[in-house]
Design an enzyme around this catalytic site. Structure first.
Site, PDB file in Angstrom:
ATOM      1  N   HIS A  61       9.434  -1.035   6.704  1.00 28.22           N
ATOM      2  CA  HIS A  61       8.335  -1.263   7.648  1.00 28.22           C
ATOM      3  C   HIS A  61       8.596  -0.637   9.019  1.00 28.22           C
ATOM      4  CE1 HIS A  61       7.442  -4.408   4.559  1.00 28.22           C
ATOM      5  NE2 HIS A  61       6.279  -3.812   4.673  1.00 28.22           N
ATOM      6  N   GLU A 105      -7.264  -4.265   3.083  1.00 21.57           N
ATOM      7  CA  GLU A 105      -6.477  -4.696   1.914  1.00 21.57           C
ATOM      8  C   GLU A 105      -7.465  -5.067   0.813  1.00 21.57           C
ATOM      9  OE1 GLU A 105      -3.157  -5.244   0.725  1.00 21.57           O
ATOM     10  OE2 GLU A 105      -4.304  -6.000  -0.981  1.00 21.57           O
ATOM     11  N   GLY A 138      -9.498   0.636  -0.248  1.00 19.10           N
ATOM     12  CA  GLY A 138      -9.086   1.548   0.820  1.00 19.10           C
ATOM     13  C   GLY A 138      -9.874   2.847   0.846  1.00 19.10           C
ATOM     14  N   ASP A 155       0.173   1.861   3.381  1.00 22.40           N
ATOM     15  CA  ASP A 155       1.262   0.987   2.927  1.00 22.40           C
ATOM     16  C   ASP A 155       0.889   0.499   1.523  1.00 22.40           C
ATOM     17  OD1 ASP A 155       3.369  -0.757   2.686  1.00 22.40           O
ATOM     18  OD2 ASP A 155       2.582  -2.224   4.112  1.00 22.40           O
ATOM     19  N   SER A 156       0.984   1.424   0.581  1.00 21.82           N
ATOM     20  CA  SER A 156       0.395   1.189  -0.739  1.00 21.82           C
ATOM     21  C   SER A 156       1.437   0.803  -1.783  1.00 21.82           C
ATOM     22  CB  SER A 156      -0.294   2.473  -1.202  1.00 21.82           C
ATOM     23  OG  SER A 156       0.686   3.432  -1.519  1.00 21.82           O
ATOM     24  N   ASP A 158       2.591   1.850  -5.840  1.00 22.68           N
ATOM     25  CA  ASP A 158       2.709   3.149  -6.491  1.00 22.68           C
ATOM     26  C   ASP A 158       1.327   3.573  -6.992  1.00 22.68           C
ATOM     27  OD1 ASP A 158       5.755   3.773  -6.750  1.00 22.68           O
ATOM     28  OD2 ASP A 158       5.535   1.626  -7.108  1.00 22.68           O
TER      29      ASP A 158
HETATM   30  N1  AG3 Z   1       4.918  -0.836  -1.252  1.00 16.03           N
HETATM   31  C1  AG3 Z   1       5.773   0.185  -1.796  1.00 16.03           C
HETATM   32  C2  AG3 Z   1       6.403  -0.205  -3.077  1.00 16.03           C
HETATM   33  C3  AG3 Z   1       6.931   0.955  -3.776  1.00 16.03           C
HETATM   34  C4  AG3 Z   1       7.761   0.521  -4.903  1.00 16.03           C
HETATM   35  N2  AG3 Z   1       7.888   1.577  -5.747  1.00 16.03           N
HETATM   36  C5  AG3 Z   1       8.971   2.273  -5.985  1.00 16.03           C
HETATM   37  N3  AG3 Z   1      10.146   1.708  -5.997  1.00 16.03           N
HETATM   38  N4  AG3 Z   1       8.789   3.505  -6.179  1.00 16.03           N
HETATM   39  C6  AG3 Z   1       5.550  -1.653  -0.354  1.00 16.03           C
HETATM   40  C7  AG3 Z   1       4.660  -2.588   0.324  1.00 16.03           C
HETATM   41  C8  AG3 Z   1       5.390  -3.199   1.456  1.00 16.03           C
HETATM   42  N5  AG3 Z   1       4.546  -3.581   2.511  1.00 16.03           N
END
Ligand code: AG3
Length: 289
Positions: A61, A105, A138, A155-156, A158
């Site tokens: 973050h 969101e 989004g 802040d997605s 995958d």
């Molecule tokens: N979102 C990203 C998660 C990615 C996990 N994937 C991976 N290991 N390739 C995080 C959200 C946090 N606010």
């Protein structure tokens, strides 16, 4: 004793002991679990993939919030796409000059359940009067809003399930239209070593839309497999080449407290290994000599 095995990759992954299951159910959009693990604290899992943990979330973050905000230098309007756990809102809200923080969101349940079971992530940030939460998809928000932003943070999850649209050319094009001059888009772009095609695809799509694009990286323990790359896109190439002196001055003036970010790391994060440059089509012999 129960265990959680992440299902992101077919033939490799990570395992957590579930010391206490706090919540597990389907929302309207996805399967959501929050459990406690002795090493990582509380862990948020969406559709079988670890999203964030109490212990290592600060790395992700801080790097996805402070790098674009301090590179911009005078961000007033910030958009967060996704980020339902609330930690990105918390980090963005640390910057006093920011006037409005919009979060889009798709899943209200993620926000509510994380406020309840993962309270240190938002840490009260939703009570900040500058924060405006929109529950929407989004991509359709980006295509319909008339607002403009100085920094957009994707802040997605995958690019599987609800997150897939946030990796489309249409999304990047809509972001570009909604950025003020000198605005910056940053994106969660997966672990380069494990997800090279995701990185290559994003590189191609960003290059079709933005005058200046690149990636920067950070190693986050629970996104296993090496450095995670973050997409960077803007119309001003100078924004990723600020001097250390300028970044130090902005960091000091901001008054933010960080546990991972610092100006030296900010600059270093844009230096990518040769194999990652190859994936994004930017490797050249001059780097080898
Ligand atoms: N979102 C990203 C998660 C990615 C996990 N994937 C991976 N290991 N390739 C995080 C959200 C946090 N606010």
């Amino acid at each position: 004793m129960r265990e959680f095995v992440e299902t992101l990759y077919d033939s490799y992954g990570q395992l957590f002991r579930i010391d206490e299951m706090l919540f597990e159910n389907r929302t309207a959009h996805q399967h959501l679990a929050i459990f406690h693990n002795a090493a990582f604290g509380r862990v948020l899992v969406l559709d079988g993939i670890v999203q964030t943990t109490e212990k290592d979330e600060f790395i992700y973050h801080e790097m996805l919030a402070h790098v674009p905000i301090l590179a911009h230098g005078d961000a007033r309007q910030v958009l967060i796409v996704g980020g339902g756990d609330g930690a990105m809102v918390r980090e963005v809200a640390c910057h006093r000059q920011i006037e409005q923080i919009t979060q889009v969101e798709i899943d209200l349940r993620v926000i509510d359940l994380c406020r309840q079971h993962l309270p240190s992530h938002s840490n009260g940030a939703y009570d900040d009067s500058r924060v405006n939460v929109v529950i929407d998809d989004g991509l359709s928000f980006m295509q319909s809003t008339a607002q403009r932003f100085d920094v957009i943070i994707s802040d997605s999850t995958d690019p599987i399930g609800p997150g897939e649209a946030l990796f489309s050319g249409a999304f990047y094009a809509a972001c570009k239209k909604r950025l003020n001059p000198g605005g910056i888009l940053v994106t969660q772009n997966g672990v380069a070593f494990m997800q090279p095609s995701e990185l290559a695809t994003t590189a191609r799509r960003l290059s079709n839309v933005f005058d200046d694009w690149h990636f920067y990286g950070a190693a986050i323990p629970t996104y296993v497999g090496g450095i995670m790359t973050f997409g960077w896109a803007t119309d001003d190439p100078g924004l990723r080449h600020h001097s250390l002196a300028l970044l130090r001055q902005r960091y000091a003036a901001s008054g933010i407290q960080t546990r991972h970010y610092n100006p030296e790391l900010h600059r270093a994060a844009f230096a990518l290994p040769q194999h990652v440059l190859q994936i994004i089509g930017k490797a050249s012999n001059e780097y080898r000599s």
